[in-house]
Motif scaffolding. Structure first.
Motif, PDB file in Angstrom:
ATOM      1  N   ARG A 210      -2.718  -2.380   3.791  1.00  0.00           N
ATOM      2  CA  ARG A 210      -2.342  -1.035   4.210  1.00  0.00           C
ATOM      3  C   ARG A 210      -0.821  -0.976   4.320  1.00  0.00           C
ATOM      4  NH1 ARG A 210      -4.403   1.525   9.813  1.00  0.00           N
ATOM      5  NH2 ARG A 210      -2.715   0.248  10.661  1.00  0.00           N
ATOM      6  N   VAL A 211      -0.260   0.078   3.758  1.00  0.00           N
ATOM      7  CA  VAL A 211       1.191   0.247   3.750  1.00  0.00           C
ATOM      8  C   VAL A 211       1.546   1.469   4.592  1.00  0.00           C
ATOM      9  CG1 VAL A 211       3.217   0.712   2.303  1.00  0.00           C
ATOM     10  CG2 VAL A 211       1.404  -0.820   1.487  1.00  0.00           C
ATOM     11  N   ARG A 212       2.462   1.264   5.527  1.00  0.00           N
ATOM     12  CA  ARG A 212       3.045   2.402   6.237  1.00  0.00           C
ATOM     13  C   ARG A 212       4.107   2.981   5.329  1.00  0.00           C
ATOM     14  NH1 ARG A 212       3.041   4.530  11.302  1.00  0.00           N
ATOM     15  NH2 ARG A 212       4.845   5.827  11.819  1.00  0.00           N
ATOM     16  N   VAL A 213       3.863   4.168   4.821  1.00  0.00           N
ATOM     17  CA  VAL A 213       4.695   4.743   3.762  1.00  0.00           C
ATOM     18  C   VAL A 213       5.987   5.300   4.355  1.00  0.00           C
ATOM     19  CG1 VAL A 213       4.804   6.440   1.902  1.00  0.00           C
ATOM     20  CG2 VAL A 213       2.624   5.313   2.441  1.00  0.00           C
ATOM     21  N   SER A 214       7.099   4.931   3.733  1.00  0.00           N
ATOM     22  CA  SER A 214       8.388   5.495   4.115  1.00  0.00           C
ATOM     23  C   SER A 214       8.783   6.626   3.176  1.00  0.00           C
ATOM     24  CB  SER A 214       9.469   4.413   4.108  1.00  0.00           C
ATOM     25  OG  SER A 214      10.712   4.934   4.496  1.00  0.00           O
ATOM     26  N   VAL A 215       8.616   6.392   1.872  1.00  0.00           N
ATOM     27  CA  VAL A 215       8.969   7.392   0.868  1.00  0.00           C
ATOM     28  C   VAL A 215       7.836   7.486  -0.140  1.00  0.00           C
ATOM     29  CG1 VAL A 215      10.645   8.087  -0.894  1.00  0.00           C
ATOM     30  CG2 VAL A 215      11.433   6.886   1.153  1.00  0.00           C
ATOM     31  N   SER A 216       7.469   8.700  -0.499  1.00  0.00           N
ATOM     32  CA  SER A 216       6.430   8.953  -1.498  1.00  0.00           C
ATOM     33  C   SER A 216       7.057   9.597  -2.726  1.00  0.00           C
ATOM     34  CB  SER A 216       5.354   9.875  -0.908  1.00  0.00           C
ATOM     35  OG  SER A 216       4.366  10.198  -1.873  1.00  0.00           O
ATOM     36  N   GLY A 217       6.778   9.050  -3.885  1.00  0.00           N
ATOM     37  CA  GLY A 217       7.321   9.593  -5.125  1.00  0.00           C
ATOM     38  C   GLY A 217       6.404  10.644  -5.724  1.00  0.00           C
ATOM     39  N   ILE A 218       6.992  11.567  -6.481  1.00  0.00           N
ATOM     40  CA  ILE A 218       6.234  12.624  -7.154  1.00  0.00           C
ATOM     41  C   ILE A 218       6.482  12.512  -8.650  1.00  0.00           C
ATOM     42  CG2 ILE A 218       5.825  15.103  -7.361  1.00  0.00           C
ATOM     43  CD1 ILE A 218       7.047  15.415  -4.568  1.00  0.00           C
TER      44      ILE A 218
ATOM     45  N   VAL B 189      -5.586  12.988  -1.401  1.00  0.00           N
ATOM     46  CA  VAL B 189      -4.217  12.837  -0.910  1.00  0.00           C
ATOM     47  C   VAL B 189      -3.391  12.432  -2.126  1.00  0.00           C
ATOM     48  CG1 VAL B 189      -2.653  11.491   0.543  1.00  0.00           C
ATOM     49  CG2 VAL B 189      -4.885  12.197   1.427  1.00  0.00           C
ATOM     50  N   PRO B 190      -2.449  13.274  -2.567  1.00  0.00           N
ATOM     51  CA  PRO B 190      -1.808  13.021  -3.855  1.00  0.00           C
ATOM     52  C   PRO B 190      -0.763  11.902  -3.829  1.00  0.00           C
ATOM     53  CG  PRO B 190      -0.880  14.970  -2.842  1.00  0.00           C
ATOM     54  CD  PRO B 190      -2.015  14.538  -1.957  1.00  0.00           C
ATOM     55  N   HIS B 191      -0.304  11.589  -5.038  1.00  0.00           N
ATOM     56  CA  HIS B 191       0.818  10.695  -5.362  1.00  0.00           C
ATOM     57  C   HIS B 191       0.374   9.235  -5.525  1.00  0.00           C
ATOM     58  CE1 HIS B 191       3.696  13.732  -3.201  1.00  0.00           C
ATOM     59  NE2 HIS B 191       2.991  14.279  -4.206  1.00  0.00           N
ATOM     60  N   GLY B 192       0.665   8.721  -6.702  1.00  0.00           N
ATOM     61  CA  GLY B 192       0.324   7.334  -7.009  1.00  0.00           C
ATOM     62  C   GLY B 192       1.356   6.332  -6.575  1.00  0.00           C
ATOM     63  N   ASP B 193       2.607   6.777  -6.395  1.00  0.00           N
ATOM     64  CA  ASP B 193       3.710   5.857  -6.133  1.00  0.00           C
ATOM     65  C   ASP B 193       4.286   6.052  -4.739  1.00  0.00           C
ATOM     66  OD1 ASP B 193       3.411   5.105  -8.765  1.00  0.00           O
ATOM     67  OD2 ASP B 193       5.134   6.260  -9.490  1.00  0.00           O
ATOM     68  N   GLY B 194       4.822   4.977  -4.185  1.00  0.00           N
ATOM     69  CA  GLY B 194       5.473   5.069  -2.890  1.00  0.00           C
ATOM     70  C   GLY B 194       6.096   3.742  -2.510  1.00  0.00           C
ATOM     71  N   ALA B 195       6.733   3.724  -1.353  1.00  0.00           N
ATOM     72  CA  ALA B 195       7.350   2.497  -0.858  1.00  0.00           C
ATOM     73  C   ALA B 195       7.319   2.512   0.657  1.00  0.00           C
ATOM     74  CB  ALA B 195       8.786   2.367  -1.365  1.00  0.00           C
ATOM     75  N   GLY B 196       7.204   1.327   1.240  1.00  0.00           N
ATOM     76  CA  GLY B 196       7.151   1.224   2.689  1.00  0.00           C
ATOM     77  C   GLY B 196       6.950  -0.211   3.113  1.00  0.00           C
TER      78      GLY B 196
ATOM     79  N   ARG C  77       1.813 -11.386   4.902  1.00  0.00           N
ATOM     80  CA  ARG C  77       2.391 -10.226   4.215  1.00  0.00           C
ATOM     81  C   ARG C  77       2.671  -9.061   5.162  1.00  0.00           C
ATOM     82  NH1 ARG C  77       0.533  -8.431  -1.611  1.00  0.00           N
ATOM     83  NH2 ARG C  77       2.692  -7.685  -1.448  1.00  0.00           N
ATOM     84  N   VAL C  78       2.116  -9.086   6.334  1.00  0.00           N
ATOM     85  CA  VAL C  78       2.404  -8.029   7.307  1.00  0.00           C
ATOM     86  C   VAL C  78       3.906  -8.012   7.596  1.00  0.00           C
ATOM     87  CG1 VAL C  78       2.055  -7.236   9.672  1.00  0.00           C
ATOM     88  CG2 VAL C  78       0.109  -8.072   8.332  1.00  0.00           C
ATOM     89  N   GLY C  79       4.491  -6.830   7.523  1.00  0.00           N
ATOM     90  CA  GLY C  79       5.929  -6.676   7.708  1.00  0.00           C
ATOM     91  C   GLY C  79       6.728  -6.705   6.417  1.00  0.00           C
ATOM     92  N   GLU C  80       6.082  -6.958   5.308  1.00  0.00           N
ATOM     93  CA  GLU C  80       6.769  -7.059   4.017  1.00  0.00           C
ATOM     94  C   GLU C  80       7.125  -5.686   3.460  1.00  0.00           C
ATOM     95  OE1 GLU C  80       5.207  -8.466  -0.321  1.00  0.00           O
ATOM     96  OE2 GLU C  80       4.840  -9.878   1.327  1.00  0.00           O
ATOM     97  N   ARG C  81       8.376  -5.552   3.003  1.00  0.00           N
ATOM     98  CA  ARG C  81       8.783  -4.334   2.295  1.00  0.00           C
ATOM     99  C   ARG C  81       8.158  -4.360   0.910  1.00  0.00           C
ATOM    100  NH1 ARG C  81      13.624  -3.073   0.604  1.00  0.00           N
ATOM    101  NH2 ARG C  81      14.068  -1.054   1.558  1.00  0.00           N
ATOM    102  N   VAL C  82       7.583  -3.228   0.487  1.00  0.00           N
ATOM    103  CA  VAL C  82       6.902  -3.188  -0.805  1.00  0.00           C
ATOM    104  C   VAL C  82       7.067  -1.825  -1.454  1.00  0.00           C
ATOM    105  CG1 VAL C  82       5.128  -4.893  -0.186  1.00  0.00           C
ATOM    106  CG2 VAL C  82       4.711  -2.468   0.285  1.00  0.00           C
ATOM    107  N   TRP C  83       6.881  -1.805  -2.766  1.00  0.00           N
ATOM    108  CA  TRP C  83       6.623  -0.549  -3.468  1.00  0.00           C
ATOM    109  C   TRP C  83       5.206  -0.632  -4.016  1.00  0.00           C
ATOM    110  CZ3 TRP C  83       5.892  -0.293  -8.889  1.00  0.00           C
ATOM    111  CH2 TRP C  83       6.328  -1.397  -9.638  1.00  0.00           C
ATOM    112  N   VAL C  84       4.532   0.499  -4.085  1.00  0.00           N
ATOM    113  CA  VAL C  84       3.127   0.507  -4.484  1.00  0.00           C
ATOM    114  C   VAL C  84       2.935   1.367  -5.728  1.00  0.00           C
ATOM    115  CG1 VAL C  84       2.383   0.146  -2.104  1.00  0.00           C
ATOM    116  CG2 VAL C  84       2.448   2.462  -3.030  1.00  0.00           C
TER     117      VAL C  84
END
Length: 331
Positions: free
Chosen positions: A32-40, A62-69, A82-89
Motif C-alpha cells: 500500500r502506497v500513501r500517495v503524494s502526487v498522482s499523474g494524469i 478511482v482513476p489514474h494509473g501512475d503516482g508516487a509516494g 519496504r515500509v517507508g520506501e519512496r516509490v513511483w507506481v
C-alpha cells in the motif's frame, strides 16, 4: 481515505466525485502506497470518457494509473523493510478498480519502484504509462546500439521518454515536432537531430540528418498520418512501433510494407510482458536519476480540483504534465 472516483463514464465535471472511501489493505504480494502526487495521462482521460470503445469494467473507478509516494504497509510475502520506501507506481488502475487519485493505492509489489530521494515525486508520478510505453516502443525488437531511431511527437509524454531511453541505449535519435519553435526544446530534451513537420518534405529532411542512411526503428505517435513518411525512411526489415493513431481504422498499404519486410508493432500499455515492464522501470528510474528525462509540469492542482485537472490535461499535453497533489507535501 480521501479519494476521487466515478461511477459512470462521461465529462469530468459531470462524473468525477471527491469524498471518503474505506482505506484499502494490501493482499498477498502487494504494497500500500500513501500517495503524494498522482499523474494524469491521456489513457486516464480516455477510460473516464469511454474513448476507443472502453467501458466501465468496475462499478466504481478511482482513476489514474501512475503516482508516487511512500509505502506504508505491505501484504504477506513482501519484505516488511519496504515500509517507508519512496516509490513511483505504475498500472495502479490496470485491471484494478482503484488507482492513484486517492490518499492510498494498493499495487503488486513489483509495480512500486524504488525512487531515490533526489528525484521529485512530481517527475515520477506521471512516468508509468508514457515511460513504459516509450521503452517498449524503443526496445521491444531488441537493442538499439548504433541504430537510427525516429521518435515522432517527441515533446509529448511518451516522446520525451522515448528520446531519453533511445539515446541512453546508444541510438542516434531523430525527432519530429510540429513547429519550428519546438526544435530547440526537443534537442534539449535529448534528440540528436530534429525536424519540424510544418516545413514539408519530411522524409527527405529526416534522411538529411542521417546522411541518406535509412531509419532502423520508429516510435510512432500517429500511425495513420505518418505511415507514408515511415515507408520512405525505413530500411528493409525496419520497425514501426506505434502506440496511437488518429484514424481508428486506417488503410494499410500492404504490399509496400511487405516488400520492405517492415514489422509493425502495435502497443497497448496494459498488457506488456512483466519482464518488459520491470526492465523499463529500471531504465526509466536511472534516466530520472541521471537527469536524462525531465517532464515540464504544466499545472499541479489539489485532489478536490480533479475535474479541472482533467480538463486542463486535455488541453495542455504539449506544454507539460498535469499532476494532483494528494497529501499537500509533494517532496
Amino acid at each position: 481515505m480521501r479519494a476521487a472516483w466515478y461511477d459512470r463514464q462521461g465529462p469530468a465535471r459531470e462524473v468525477l466525485q471527491v469524498g471518503e472511501l474505506p482505506d484499502p489493505s494490501p493482499g498477498d504480494g502487494e504494497v500500500r502506497v500513501r500517495v503524494s502526487v498522482s499523474g494524469i495521462h491521456v489513457g486516464d482521460l480516455g477510460k473516464r470518457q469511454g474513448w476507443w470503445g472502453s467501458t466501465m469494467s468496475y462499478p466504481r473507478v478511482v482513476p489514474h494509473g501512475d503516482g508516487a509516494g511512500t509505502i506504508d504497509a505491505v501484504g504477506p510475502g513482501v519484505d516488511p523493510g519496504r515500509v517507508g520506501e519512496r516509490v513511483w507506481v505504475y498500472l495502479a488502475q490496470s485491471y484494478r478498480p482503484f488507482g492513484t487519485a486517492a490518499e492510498y493505492t494498493v499495487v503488486p509489489a513489483a509495480h512500486a519502484v524504488t525512487l531515490p530521494a533526489d528525484v521529485p515525486y512530481e517527475q515520477a508520478a506521471g512516468l508509468g504509462i508514457p515511460g513504459i510505453t516509450a521503452h517498449r516502443a524503443i526496445f521491444a525488437d531488441g537493442p538499439v546500439t548504433g541504430q537510427r531511431v525516429l521518435v515522432t511527437g517527441a515533446l509529448g509524454a511518451v516522446g520525451r521518454a522515448g528520446l531519453a531511453v533511445a539515446r541512453r541505449g546508444g541510438a542516434t535519435v531523430i525527432a519530429t515536432v510540429r513547429t519550428p519553435d519546438q526544435v530547440d526544446a526537443v534537442l534539449a530534451a535529448g534528440a540528436h537531430h530534429a525536424v519540424d513537420t510544418s516545413g514539408g518534405d519530411v522524409a527527405a529532411r529526416i534522411l538529411e540528418h542521417t546522411g541518406g542512411e535509412p531509419i532502423d526503428r520508429v516510435a510512432e505517435l500517429a500511425f495513420d498520418a505518418n505511415l507514408a513518411t515511415n515507408l520512405e525512411v525505413l530500411r528493409y526489415g525496419g520497425v514501426i512501433a506505434t502506440y496511437a493513431t488518429g484514424e481508428a481504422e486506417p488503410r494499410i498499404p500492404y504490399w509496400p510494407l511487405g516488400f520492405k519486410n517492415i514489422t509493425v508493432r502495435f502497443l497497448s500499455n496494459d498488457d506488456f510482458p512483466e519482464p518488459a515492464n520491470e526492465a523499463a522501470a529500471t531504465e526509466l528510474t536511472a534516466a530520472l536519476v541521471a537527469g536524462d528525462l525531465r517532464y515540464p509540469i504544466a499545472a499541479r492542482l489539489p485532489l478536490a480540483e480533479i475535474a479541472q485537472a482533467h480538463e486542463l490535461a486535455e488541453r495542455s499535453a504539449a506544454r507539460g504534465r498535469v499532476v494532483l497533489d494528494i497529501d499537500g507535501n509533494p517532496r
